[in-house]
Design an enzyme around this catalytic site. Structure first.
Site, PDB file in Angstrom:
ATOM      1  N   TRP A 102       2.331   5.509  -2.646  1.00 51.02           N
ATOM      2  CA  TRP A 102       2.611   4.192  -3.227  1.00 51.02           C
ATOM      3  C   TRP A 102       3.339   4.319  -4.555  1.00 51.02           C
ATOM      4  O   TRP A 102       4.210   3.501  -4.865  1.00 51.02           O
ATOM      5  CB  TRP A 102       1.341   3.343  -3.338  1.00 51.02           C
ATOM      6  CG  TRP A 102       0.874   2.921  -1.972  1.00 51.02           C
ATOM      7  CD1 TRP A 102      -0.285   3.278  -1.354  1.00 51.02           C
ATOM      8  CD2 TRP A 102       1.595   2.097  -1.033  1.00 51.02           C
ATOM      9  NE1 TRP A 102      -0.331   2.723  -0.092  1.00 51.02           N
ATOM     10  CE2 TRP A 102       0.799   2.003   0.130  1.00 51.02           C
ATOM     11  CE3 TRP A 102       2.827   1.439  -1.062  1.00 51.02           C
ATOM     12  CZ2 TRP A 102       1.195   1.266   1.251  1.00 51.02           C
ATOM     13  CZ3 TRP A 102       3.230   0.703   0.053  1.00 51.02           C
ATOM     14  CH2 TRP A 102       2.409   0.623   1.200  1.00 51.02           C
ATOM     15  N   ASP A 172      -0.800  -0.849 -10.404  1.00 55.66           N
ATOM     16  CA  ASP A 172      -0.942  -1.309  -9.025  1.00 55.66           C
ATOM     17  C   ASP A 172      -2.377  -1.004  -8.604  1.00 55.66           C
ATOM     18  O   ASP A 172      -2.738   0.145  -8.362  1.00 55.66           O
ATOM     19  CB  ASP A 172       0.065  -0.566  -8.132  1.00 55.66           C
ATOM     20  CG  ASP A 172      -0.095  -0.911  -6.647  1.00 55.66           C
ATOM     21  OD1 ASP A 172      -0.999  -1.699  -6.299  1.00 55.66           O
ATOM     22  OD2 ASP A 172       0.702  -0.382  -5.841  1.00 55.66           O
ATOM     23  N   LYS A 196      -6.450  -5.600   0.974  1.00 52.51           N
ATOM     24  CA  LYS A 196      -7.246  -4.378   0.958  1.00 52.51           C
ATOM     25  C   LYS A 196      -8.706  -4.727   0.632  1.00 52.51           C
ATOM     26  O   LYS A 196      -9.583  -4.576   1.445  1.00 52.51           O
ATOM     27  CB  LYS A 196      -6.698  -3.382  -0.057  1.00 52.51           C
ATOM     28  CG  LYS A 196      -5.192  -3.110   0.071  1.00 52.51           C
ATOM     29  CD  LYS A 196      -4.860  -2.257   1.283  1.00 52.51           C
ATOM     30  CE  LYS A 196      -3.371  -2.217   1.628  1.00 52.51           C
ATOM     31  NZ  LYS A 196      -2.475  -1.722   0.620  1.00 52.51           N
TER      32      LYS A 196
HETATM   33  C1  LIG Z   1      -1.004  -1.519   0.564  1.00 50.74           C
HETATM   34  C2  LIG Z   1      -0.490  -1.135  -0.760  1.00 50.74           C
HETATM   35  C3  LIG Z   1       0.765  -1.569  -1.230  1.00 50.74           C
HETATM   36  C4  LIG Z   1       1.683  -2.430  -0.396  1.00 50.74           C
HETATM   37  O1  LIG Z   1       1.138  -3.682  -0.207  1.00 50.74           O
HETATM   38  P1  LIG Z   1       1.923  -4.824   0.601  1.00 50.74           P
HETATM   39  O2  LIG Z   1       1.037  -5.990   0.407  1.00 50.74           O
HETATM   40  O3  LIG Z   1       2.046  -4.378   2.014  1.00 50.74           O
HETATM   41  O4  LIG Z   1       3.249  -5.007  -0.049  1.00 50.74           O
HETATM   42  C5  LIG Z   1       1.156  -1.168  -2.476  1.00 50.74           C
HETATM   43  N1  LIG Z   1       0.387  -0.392  -3.251  1.00 50.74           N
HETATM   44  C6  LIG Z   1      -0.818   0.051  -2.836  1.00 50.74           C
HETATM   45  C7  LIG Z   1      -1.632   0.897  -3.748  1.00 50.74           C
HETATM   46  C8  LIG Z   1      -1.291  -0.316  -1.590  1.00 50.74           C
HETATM   47  O5  LIG Z   1      -2.493   0.114  -1.174  1.00 50.74           O
END
Ligand SMILES: *Cc1c(COP(=O)(O)O)cnc(C)c1O
Length: 360
Positions: A102, A172, A196
């Site tokens: 990521w 993030d 998530k």
């Molecule tokens: C799943 C995830 C993303 C991407 O998320 P989307 O909602 O599909 O854009 C980005 N960063 C992390 C850490 C993730 O787990």
């Protein structure tokens, strides 16, 4: 009805109580005679739902008043480009710490807008650890420092908050926001896709310090400008209404469970159960440095690698699903978010033990 134990990394398990409540309110929300899905986002009913969701999120995370909470769309991926578009403020570079898949995606997107200085990377050891702060080489005039505080695929987590001085720290937190208390004041921006650990896909949460809003250059698309969303209370266009409603139910569920301190305790207990077992045997292995292991996403391998398919078949038969590792790393991964009950982790460890007895 049979519900499985769902170890998916995302979209992921939601609390059963939340799903039941959403079902009960599906056709007629609180006497409105309609579903939340059918409501105008500007109706007083929906505005009350969105306001309660924001208030509950603020309470859970003790978000200081000088931070805005935005309910956006586009996933965490959209933040990979919105962050540089809004935060550079005329600067030409940003610092990124690279800890896995990521981070790599965030970096690739930021490179479209500025020079990315990779201040530290754990690629040398297959992204199996978080580089210590003393190894970071921050740039002289970076617009911000970006971290991925929980790498969903690699299963590594920051259990500390880096000190980066006056430069805004951007995190993030997609896969561990609300799994533990966070000192929001240490960050310039926290963002997370909801699917998530929070709610349905489609909702993206951005928590941003007020002084960082309003610096997008002229010509920035309206949908990419934090100021437009902040000024309109996240209602510049139609927000993901149903996802906000379900996330709001999750916030209430978390409050009812005792808030984030209680969640953290329960998450530590669940993760410990699984890691203790992994450490007790040579049959399974955890690829992550012990001090950086994620409490949310637990990748593991079976020695040799040939038994993966048999393992996944056995676990599936027991109602333990979505344990296949990410296609980029293989092996197995158990995501054990807030809504995964400890019984699910107990059942997984039990099944792993049996599998080891049969094949070890
Ligand atoms: C799943 C995830 C993303 C991407 O998320 P989307 O909602 O599909 O854009 C980005 N960063 C992390 C850490 C993730 O787990």
């Amino acid at each position: 009805m049979t519900r499985v134990f769902n170890f998916s990394a995302g979209p992921a398990v939601l609390p059963e109580a939340v799903l039941s409540q959403a079902r009960d309110e599906m056709l007629d929300w609180h006497g409105a005679g309609m579903s939340v899905m059918e409501m105008s986002h500007r109706s007083k009913e929906f505005v009350s739902i969105a306001e309660a969701a924001e208030a509950d999120l603020r309470a859970l995370l003790s978000i200081p008043d000088e931070y805005k909470v935005l309910f956006l769309q586009g996933g965490a991926t959209s933040q990979f480009s919105m962050v540089p578009q809004n935060l550079l403020g005329g600067r030409s570079s940003a610092d990124y710490v690279c800890t896995g898949e990521w981070s790599l995606k965030a970096i690739a997107e930021a490179q479209k807008f500025c020079t990315v200085n990779v201040a530290a990377s754990s690629e040398d050891k297959g992204f199996s650890y978080v580089p210590g702060r003393d190894s970071w080489r921050l740039g002289q005039s970076a617009g911000y420092v970006h971290i991925t505080s929980n790498e969903t695929i690699g299963g590594i987590e920051y259990h500390w908050v880096p000190d980066v001085g006056e430069v805004p720290l951007v995190a993030d937190m997609s896969s561990h926001l609300l799994s533990r208390p966070v000192d929001v004041a240490r960050y310039g921006i926290i963002y997370a896709g909801a699917q998530k650990n929070i709610g349905p896909a489609g909702l993206t949460i951005v928590i941003i310090r007020e002084d960082l809003v309003g610096h997008a250059p002229k010509g920035t698309a309206a949908m990419a400008d934090y100021r437009i969303h902040a000024d309109s209370g996240s209602m510049y266009n139609t927000p993901p209404t149903y996802a906000i409603y379900v996330a709001g139910l999750v916030f209430q569920w978390l409050k009812g469970r005792g808030g984030l301190e209680a969640m953290e305790k329960s998450n530590i207990a669940k993760a410990q159960l699984l890691y203790d077992y992994l450490d007790s045997t040579d049959f399974y292995e955890s690829p992550v440095a012990v001090r950086d292991r994620s409490r949310m996403n637990v990748p593991f391998r079976i020695k040799g690698g040939e038994l993966d398919a048999a393992f996944l078949a056995k676990t599936k038969q027991r109602g333990l699903v979505q344990l296949k590792g990410h296609r980029s790393v293989g092996g197995m991964r158990a995501s054990i978010y807030n809504a995964m009950p400890i019984e699910g982790v107990q059942a997984l460890v039990e099944c792993m033990r049996e599998f080891e007895l049969d094949h070890g």
